[in-house]
Design a protein around this motif. Structure first.
Motif, short mmCIF file in Angstrom:
data_model
loop_
_atom_site.label_atom_id
_atom_site.label_comp_id
_atom_site.label_asym_id
_atom_site.label_seq_id
_atom_site.Cartn_x
_atom_site.Cartn_y
_atom_site.Cartn_z
N GLY A 64 45.15 31.43 54.85
CA GLY A 64 43.88 31.57 55.53
C GLY A 64 42.86 32.42 54.81
O GLY A 64 41.83 32.77 55.41
N HIS A 65 43.08 32.75 53.53
CA HIS A 65 42.12 33.58 52.78
C HIS A 65 41.20 32.69 51.95
O HIS A 65 41.41 31.47 51.83
CB HIS A 65 42.89 34.56 51.90
CG HIS A 65 43.77 35.50 52.67
ND1 HIS A 65 43.27 36.49 53.49
CD2 HIS A 65 45.13 35.59 52.77
CE1 HIS A 65 44.27 37.15 54.04
NE2 HIS A 65 45.42 36.62 53.63
N ARG A 66 40.18 33.32 51.33
CA ARG A 66 39.17 32.59 50.57
C ARG A 66 39.24 33.02 49.10
O ARG A 66 38.51 33.93 48.66
CB ARG A 66 37.78 32.85 51.15
CG ARG A 66 37.60 32.39 52.59
CD ARG A 66 36.18 32.59 53.06
NE ARG A 66 35.84 34.00 53.17
CZ ARG A 66 36.02 34.76 54.25
NH1 ARG A 66 36.57 34.22 55.34
NH2 ARG A 66 35.67 36.02 54.27
N PRO A 67 40.12 32.41 48.33
CA PRO A 67 40.26 32.82 46.92
C PRO A 67 39.28 32.10 46.00
O PRO A 67 38.82 30.99 46.30
CB PRO A 67 41.70 32.43 46.60
CG PRO A 67 41.96 31.23 47.46
CD PRO A 67 41.17 31.44 48.72
N ALA A 68 38.97 32.73 44.88
CA ALA A 68 38.19 32.13 43.80
C ALA A 68 38.90 32.47 42.49
O ALA A 68 39.72 33.39 42.42
CB ALA A 68 36.77 32.66 43.80
N ILE A 69 38.56 31.74 41.41
CA ILE A 69 39.27 31.89 40.13
C ILE A 69 38.29 32.23 39.02
O ILE A 69 37.19 31.67 38.95
CB ILE A 69 40.03 30.59 39.78
CG1 ILE A 69 41.10 30.27 40.82
CG2 ILE A 69 40.68 30.70 38.40
CD1 ILE A 69 41.80 28.95 40.57
N ALA A 70 38.72 33.14 38.14
CA ALA A 70 38.03 33.41 36.87
C ALA A 70 39.10 33.43 35.78
O ALA A 70 40.15 34.06 35.95
CB ALA A 70 37.30 34.74 36.92
N HIS A 71 38.84 32.72 34.67
CA HIS A 71 39.87 32.56 33.65
C HIS A 71 39.71 33.50 32.46
O HIS A 71 40.53 33.46 31.53
CB HIS A 71 39.89 31.11 33.14
CG HIS A 71 40.36 30.13 34.17
ND1 HIS A 71 41.61 30.17 34.74
CD2 HIS A 71 39.70 29.08 34.76
CE1 HIS A 71 41.73 29.18 35.62
NE2 HIS A 71 40.58 28.51 35.66
N ASP A 72 38.69 34.36 32.44
CA ASP A 72 38.53 35.32 31.34
C ASP A 72 37.81 36.56 31.85
O ASP A 72 37.28 36.58 32.98
CB ASP A 72 37.78 34.70 30.16
CG ASP A 72 36.44 34.11 30.54
OD1 ASP A 72 35.62 34.85 31.13
OD2 ASP A 72 36.21 32.92 30.26
N GLY A 73 37.75 37.57 31.02
CA GLY A 73 37.17 38.85 31.43
C GLY A 73 35.70 38.80 31.74
O GLY A 73 35.27 39.26 32.82
N PRO A 74 34.85 38.28 30.85
CA PRO A 74 33.40 38.24 31.15
C PRO A 74 33.10 37.48 32.44
O PRO A 74 32.24 37.90 33.22
CB PRO A 74 32.81 37.55 29.93
CG PRO A 74 33.78 37.85 28.82
CD PRO A 74 35.12 37.85 29.46
N SER A 75 33.80 36.35 32.67
CA SER A 75 33.56 35.59 33.90
C SER A 75 33.94 36.42 35.12
O SER A 75 33.27 36.34 36.17
CB SER A 75 34.37 34.29 33.88
OG SER A 75 33.99 33.49 32.79
N ALA A 76 35.01 37.21 34.99
CA ALA A 76 35.44 38.03 36.12
C ALA A 76 34.39 39.08 36.45
O ALA A 76 34.09 39.33 37.64
CB ALA A 76 36.77 38.70 35.80
N VAL A 77 33.79 39.71 35.43
CA VAL A 77 32.77 40.73 35.67
C VAL A 77 31.57 40.12 36.38
O VAL A 77 31.03 40.70 37.34
CB VAL A 77 32.35 41.39 34.34
CG1 VAL A 77 31.18 42.35 34.56
CG2 VAL A 77 33.53 42.11 33.70
N VAL A 78 31.17 38.93 35.95
CA VAL A 78 30.03 38.26 36.58
C VAL A 78 30.37 37.86 38.00
O VAL A 78 29.56 38.02 38.94
CB VAL A 78 29.61 37.03 35.75
CG1 VAL A 78 28.53 36.23 36.48
CG2 VAL A 78 29.11 37.46 34.38
N ALA A 79 31.59 37.32 38.21
CA ALA A 79 31.99 36.86 39.54
C ALA A 79 32.03 38.00 40.54
O ALA A 79 31.62 37.84 41.70
CB ALA A 79 33.34 36.16 39.47
N VAL A 80 32.51 39.14 40.13
CA VAL A 80 32.57 40.30 41.04
C VAL A 80 31.17 40.72 41.42
O VAL A 80 30.89 41.07 42.58
CB VAL A 80 33.35 41.46 40.38
CG1 VAL A 80 33.18 42.74 41.20
CG2 VAL A 80 34.81 41.11 40.25
N THR A 81 30.24 40.69 40.49
CA THR A 81 28.86 41.10 40.78
C THR A 81 28.23 40.17 41.81
O THR A 81 27.49 40.63 42.70
CB THR A 81 28.03 41.10 39.48
OG1 THR A 81 28.64 41.98 38.54
CG2 THR A 81 26.61 41.54 39.76
#
Length: 746
Positions: free
Chosen positions: A648-665
């Motif tokens: 029942g959670h809402r997950p999203a995926i990032a496959h590298d470090g820069p994408s993760a930084v942008v996704a968190v922002t």
């Protein structure tokens, strides 16, 4: 001063010889004693004959004829021949040193004619060695003054200019008034004995020197035993060698067998420019001996040795070789001198013996290092293997766990296959975890999160973890909690792991229907946990090795094929990390075994950690969370997101470090599940940037094949709120989701 010889009177000369021989001084040889005694007898006889002859002449002058007894007295000529035949100089002088009689041996011994002795008063003192003259004259003067007998040794110069060692015996004779009137002497050569004495003295001195050297070498060897590390060992060897040779500069080199070069690993007194230029030199392979340059600049112009001496600021060099027992070159020890220098024979011999001993230590240290490096490489390989296995295991386990009854429907066979996959994946996960934990313990990288927990709760959780195995083998598991509540300061996860390993071991070696008991109690300031079983027991031969890594079986002579043999080794390592001890006991084959864990209780403080509060409170119903899964492996990321979605959670995926930084922002998720082994910008750098941008308001959980105790555990503690070890178990993930944002920093 030598003891005086017994007095020999003229009228009892026939009985005096035995007395002389008996009382001869200890420094005389038997030949010297015989010569001295015979000379005394003959001198006394000659005097007696002279007196008898004088009496006979007076009687003839007065008209009386000689008696019959006079025919039995030897003639003076006969006695003179006997005295001349002695292998000694016999003489007679007045108290002033004027010689009145001397036999022919004086001329044969020393080369001076007889008249030189008779015509020159004190001639014997003139030819005495200057260093011995005063003592010889003092002895003669004392003999003439108080009538004491004297014996002394001194050197006399021969006519050819050489010196001969002699021993002289003086015997005074008194007149009717009691004053010394005549001094008689016997002198014989003792050159052969003096040579033997010199040899004996030299031998004694050499033995004493060798004993001193042996004691010194023993002391140096004791100092070498203090370390098995190559660099400190070679430094100690170099310092000792310089002390023996009296040098102020030197270096110790170790052979690099792959590059065939000698590399400096220790130095004293050499300038940095020399060390930079000559740190590595081509290796030579002499079989034995030492390399000595008494004056290097005097060698051939342009030689490498002259260039090195100029750079090092020395003129003389002494290099000793470190050779193994098999004759292989290990390294060199070199000493340098500011001036031309040649070590003494003793120094060279002592250095050779010491370096030979040091070579054994160096070879042992080198082998120890090679074994340690090989063992470290093995540990690293196993840890890497376990880490790499965790990624596919995570995919398998996550994918299998998403296949619930709502997906598979009413297909019991498929559900059974799913359970089989999950069970085997969990088993493989446990094996890889053991490998990683063993590597962390071996490298001292297992960190503990200490907290105060109730011991009974740990016992219960450990028992629940092994319950499937207990049921499978039809065992009876009994829990005996402490008589009163007992809180102990431990890493609760590691303590549970310790007890699970002990309980699994008990199940493995207990026959179906056996009984296993786990109990806890307090003894003073210690917490005691006992795990007993009624199984196969432990043989006496196996008991000392039961906690060694990769040791399997041994109980009742039976070897187990379940596991890697790391369970008990991990128990011992983790218990010792807590400052405790673990022991095993068994009454013998088939009589079961008992493992006892002793842990310090620690200070009785109240546990106020957020995780403890969450565990003690009632679980709150789950609510949907925004979760960012950061992993470079698509299969693992997809399987994890499917599992989170099913909950029942809402997950999203990032496959590298820069994408993760942008996704968190952009998303500002409630939780970030971050793989630390990302390519390029790794998880540590990603977490560092996220902390800089969002501070502690963002909850970040590390996904690591190493878990806690990995190679960068201090960064985990600084950057992550939680950690999850791959493959992530359902229980760990559910607990994290329930306590997100309030977990204990790891």
């Amino acid at each position: 001063m030598k003891p005086d010889a017994p007095e020999i009177r003229d009228n009892d000369f026939l009985h005096a010889a035995p007395g002389v021989l008996q009382h001869a001084t200890k420094s005389k040889t038997p030949t010297e004693e015989s010569t001295a005694g015979l000379a005394a007898v003959l001198m006394s006889a000659l005097i007696q004959v002279s007196r008898v002859g004088a009496t006979a002449r007076r009687e003839a002058e007065w008209g009386g004829g000689p008696s019959d007894s006079d025919n039995d007295v030897p003639s003076s000529a006969t006695l003179r021949e006997l005295i001349d035949g002695l292998d000694a100089v016999v003489w007679e002088s007045d108290p002033n040193g004027r010689i009145r009689f001397i036999n022919r041996r004086a001329t044969e011994f020393f080369g001076y004619p007889e008249d030189r002795w008779l015509s020159s008063p004190g001639f014997w003192l003139e030819i005495a060695h200057p260093d011995d003259r005063i003592e010889a004259e003092r002895s003669f003067t004392q003999c003439a003054r108080d009538g004491s007998r004297k014996e002394f040794e001194y050197r006399i110069a021969g006519a050819d200019g050489g010196f001969l060692w002699v021993r002289q015996s003086l015997r005074p004779d008194r007149d009717h008034s009691g004053r010394v009137s005549v001094i008689r002497g016997v002198l014989w050569k003792i050159g052969r004995r003096k040579k033997l004495e010199r040899r004996l003295y030299a031998a004694r001195r050499d033995i004493a020197t060798q004993l001193d050297d042996l004691a010194y070498l023993h002391d140096l060897s004791r100092r070498l035993w203090s370390t098995v590390e190559l660099e400190p060992l070679l430094e100690e060897t170099l310092i000792a060698t310089l002390a023996i040779l009296g040098a102020e500069m030197g270096d110790a080199r170790l052979l690099d067998t792959e590059r065939e070069e000698l590399e400096i690993v220790a130095s004293v007194g050499l300038p940095e420019s020399y060390l930079d230029r000559y740190r590595r030199v081509s290796a030579r392979h002499p079989t034995s001996g030492a390399l000595v340059f008494e004056d290097v600049p005097a060698g051939p112009t342009g030689s490498p040795e002259r260039e090195a001496a100029r750079a090092g600021g020395y003129r003389s060099q002494y290099s000793a070789l470190l050779m193994s027992r098999s004759g292989a070159l290990l390294g060199t020890i070199a000493a340098y001198f500011h001036e031309p220098h040649q070590p003494s024979h003793r120094q060279a011999r002592l250095v050779e013996a010491f370096v030979r001993q040091a070579a054994d230590f160096v070879e042992y240290a080198r082998l120890t290092r090679e074994l340690r490096e090989a063992n470290q490489a093995k540990d690293n390989a196993l840890a890497t293997l376990a880490h790499e296995l965790r990624n596919p295991l995570s995919v398998i386990l996550s994918a299998a766990q998403t296949l619930g009854s709502d997906v598979l429907g009413d297909y019991p066979a498929l559900l059974e296959v799913r359970d089989l996959i999950v069970h085997q994946a969990q088993t493989m996960s446990r094996l890889t975890s053991d490998l990683v934990d063993n590597s962390c313990l071996g490298r001292g990288r297992m960190e503990l999160n200490l907290e105060f927990v109730d011991l009974e709760s740990i016992l219960v959780r450990a028992a629940e973890s092994v319950q499937p195995l207990v049921q499978e083998r039809d065992h009876k598991l009994m829990i005996v909690p402490p008589a009163e509540p007992l809180r102990v300061e431990v890493d609760s996860i590691r303590l549970e792991q310790i007890l699970v390993n002990l309980l699994r071991n008990a199940c493995r070696y207990s026959e179906p229907g056996g009984t296993i008991t786990v109990s806890g109690e307090r003894e003073g300031d210690e917490c005691i946990v006992r795990v007993r079983d009624t199984g196969a027991g432990i043989t006496a031969e196996m008991l000392p090795r039961i906690f060694d890594p990769f040791v399997r079986g041994g109980c009742n002579g039976r070897s187990s094929t379940d596991g890697l043999g790391l369970g008990l080794a991990l128990v011992k390592g983790m218990v010792e990390r807590h400052g405790g001890t673990v022991s095993a006991a068994s009454d013998g084959s088939g009589l079961g075994s008992e493992f006892v864990v002793r842990l310090p209780i620690g200070g009785q403080r109240i546990d106020t950690s957020p995780l403890a509060r969450e565990r003690s409170s009632d679980a709150t119903p789950p609510h949907p969370l925004d979760i960012l899964v950061v992993d470079d492996q698509p299969e693992l990321a997809q399987s994890l997101t499917r599992l989170l979605t099913s909950w029942g959670h809402r997950p999203a995926i990032a496959h590298d470090g820069p994408s993760a930084v942008v996704a968190v922002t952009h998303r500002r998720p409630d939780l970030v599940l971050l793989d630390v082994a990302l390519p390029g910008m790794d998880g540590y750098e990603v977490a560092r940037r996220l902390r800089e941008q969002h501070g502690s308001s963002l909850t970040i959980a590390a996904l690591s094949g190493y878990g806690r105790g990995g190679p960068r555990e201090w960064e985990q503690a600084a950057l992550f709120d939680h950690y999850l070890t791959k493959p992530v178990s359902l229980e760990d993930l559910q607990m994290l989701l329930e306590t997100h944002g309030g977990g204990v920093r790891c």
